[in-house]
Design a protein around this motif. Structure first.
Motif, short mmCIF file in Angstrom:
data_model
loop_
_atom_site.label_atom_id
_atom_site.label_comp_id
_atom_site.label_asym_id
_atom_site.label_seq_id
_atom_site.Cartn_x
_atom_site.Cartn_y
_atom_site.Cartn_z
N ILE A 78 -27.90 -2.75 33.22
CA ILE A 78 -27.64 -2.61 31.78
C ILE A 78 -27.84 -1.16 31.37
CG2 ILE A 78 -28.30 -3.35 29.46
CD1 ILE A 78 -29.41 -5.93 30.75
N PHE A 120 -27.48 -7.42 37.91
CA PHE A 120 -27.05 -6.79 36.66
C PHE A 120 -27.65 -5.39 36.49
CE2 PHE A 120 -27.10 -11.41 35.71
CZ PHE A 120 -25.78 -11.59 35.35
N GLU A 169 -25.31 -1.55 24.08
CA GLU A 169 -25.74 -1.90 25.43
C GLU A 169 -24.56 -2.52 26.15
OE1 GLU A 169 -29.14 -4.45 25.35
OE2 GLU A 169 -30.41 -2.95 24.36
N ARG A 170 -24.43 -2.19 27.42
CA ARG A 170 -23.30 -2.74 28.17
C ARG A 170 -23.68 -2.92 29.64
NH1 ARG A 170 -19.20 1.26 29.68
NH2 ARG A 170 -20.30 3.06 30.48
N LEU A 171 -23.02 -3.87 30.28
CA LEU A 171 -23.22 -4.10 31.70
C LEU A 171 -22.31 -3.15 32.47
CD1 LEU A 171 -23.20 -8.01 31.69
CD2 LEU A 171 -25.19 -6.53 32.02
N ALA A 225 -32.14 -1.54 32.31
CA ALA A 225 -32.57 -2.66 33.16
C ALA A 225 -31.69 -2.66 34.39
CB ALA A 225 -32.46 -3.99 32.42
N SER A 277 -15.05 -9.33 28.97
CA SER A 277 -15.80 -9.14 27.73
C SER A 277 -15.87 -7.64 27.48
CB SER A 277 -17.19 -9.76 27.86
OG SER A 277 -17.89 -9.61 26.64
N PRO A 278 -14.73 -7.05 27.05
CA PRO A 278 -14.64 -5.58 27.03
C PRO A 278 -15.65 -4.91 26.11
CG PRO A 278 -12.74 -6.59 25.94
CD PRO A 278 -13.49 -7.70 26.61
N GLY A 279 -16.16 -5.64 25.13
CA GLY A 279 -17.17 -5.06 24.25
C GLY A 279 -18.50 -4.82 24.95
N TYR A 280 -18.76 -5.61 25.99
CA TYR A 280 -20.09 -5.60 26.59
C TYR A 280 -20.12 -5.36 28.10
CZ TYR A 280 -21.48 -7.42 22.11
OH TYR A 280 -21.70 -7.56 20.75
N MET A 281 -18.94 -5.40 28.75
CA MET A 281 -18.92 -5.28 30.20
C MET A 281 -17.80 -4.32 30.61
SD MET A 281 -19.07 -9.39 30.97
CE MET A 281 -18.89 -9.24 32.75
N SER A 282 -18.07 -3.43 31.53
CA SER A 282 -17.02 -2.54 32.03
C SER A 282 -16.06 -3.26 32.97
CB SER A 282 -17.65 -1.34 32.75
OG SER A 282 -18.45 -1.80 33.82
N TYR A 283 -16.49 -4.43 33.44
CA TYR A 283 -15.79 -5.25 34.43
C TYR A 283 -14.30 -5.45 34.15
CZ TYR A 283 -15.22 -9.63 37.15
OH TYR A 283 -14.81 -10.61 38.01
#
Lengths: 196, 196
Positions: free
Chosen positions: B25, B23, B41-43, B18, B120-126
């Motif tokens: 994904i 965003f 899945e990750r951002l 997406a 949110s290291p599990g879901y975002m590379s940020y």
């Protein structure tokens, strides 16, 4: 605390623009009280859970149970606190106890609400409940982790050093550890009969 | 700090599933060192910026410059710290100074790196850079906010109370305020010639 109550923008329209296994993205068109219109995108819940909980679990030796596991977002192993989703029908305390049993192999006799946090309020509706757990006893439930989670019992003061350094980077874990320290200090000062 | 170096999973495949205005994904199929395969899945970044910076700006009266603005994610006005994206060609210090001028109407003579956080290291590379700014002087740059941001200069100790209560809920702002207090205390103890 400032008392002025701002007037919230009104929602002109909203639409789901992406919906994957994990993420649901909504586009929302807002009109602010000054007449300015803006379109925002935000992550909204998928509806398959009832929130999330993070646990500061402290054992009888005043060690906090840190965990280290792979974080797919940052593609790194991160030292942090146990957490997980609250399933429908569970209280946050039920969920905290289940997650502890799954992630660190302990249950907790006492679980106390610490705070509610937001993670990225501009872009995510997500709110996280944080609890403090004490009276730990060994009990393991099977989790769904792809590999065993490393449990790292850590002297509480050292965990605060990790939070203040770069050994723990996850903002909500850093914040939860500092807030637990404030709670511990206030209890020590007042001889409160709380968990610590 | 635990020394064991875990073996990172290998990436079997990845795909953008997406891609909206804000965003992106990615679906990523991983194989862990024990042979278990999982799809996450990750951002991931959109590539139109060079990171993000949050600013703990403290004026000569030892007040921290809090802001209150509308958060589209939580649909609420939130008290927090100024922050923004780092544009290509900017250092984090350039970006911090620009954001201060846009969001609170001050520049800063001194900007010091505090820490790097994950959200949110599990879901975002940020990853977010956090800086401390002092030596504030009035200077305003035009921002792109839909309505004026409320600037709330707050005694530093009171801001810590807000962080410890529920007046500030954003985890990274709570963490940044506590870490700045640690820095201030260490400087006071050591008579360090730093910013405070």
């Amino acid at each position: 605390m400032p008392n002025k109550t701002p007037i919230k923008p009104s929602v002109l329209s909203e639409e789901i623009i992406a919906d994957t296994a994990i993420f649901r993205i909504q586009s929302q068109k807002l009109k602010f009280s000054n007449g300015v219109e803006r379109t925002y995108e935000r992550l909204v819940p998928k509806g398959n859970h009832a929130g999330a909980v993070m646990i500061v679990a402290v054992n009888d030796q005043n060690q906090v149970m840190l965990i280290r596991e792979y974080s797919a977002g940052t593609e790194s192993y991160e030292l942090s606190l146990p957490k997980g989703l609250v399933e429908h029908g569970e209280t946050i305390f039920d969920a905290a106890n289940r997650e502890l049993k799954e992630e660190i192999g302990y249950g907790a006799e006492n679980i106390e609400f610490l705070t509610e946090m937001t993670v990225s309020p501009g872009y995510m509706s997500y709110r996280l409940q944080v609890v403090v757990a004490t009276g730990l006893y060994p009990e393991r439930l099977e989790g769904d982790e792809p590999e065993p989670i490393e449990v790292v019992p850590t002297d509480f003061d050292l965990a605060i050093e990790y939070a203040n350094g770069n050994e723990i980077t996850e903002a909500r874990a850093v914040a939860a550890l500092y807030m637990t320290r404030e709670l511990k200090l206030s209890r020590e000062d007042s001889s409160d009969s709380g968990l610590f």
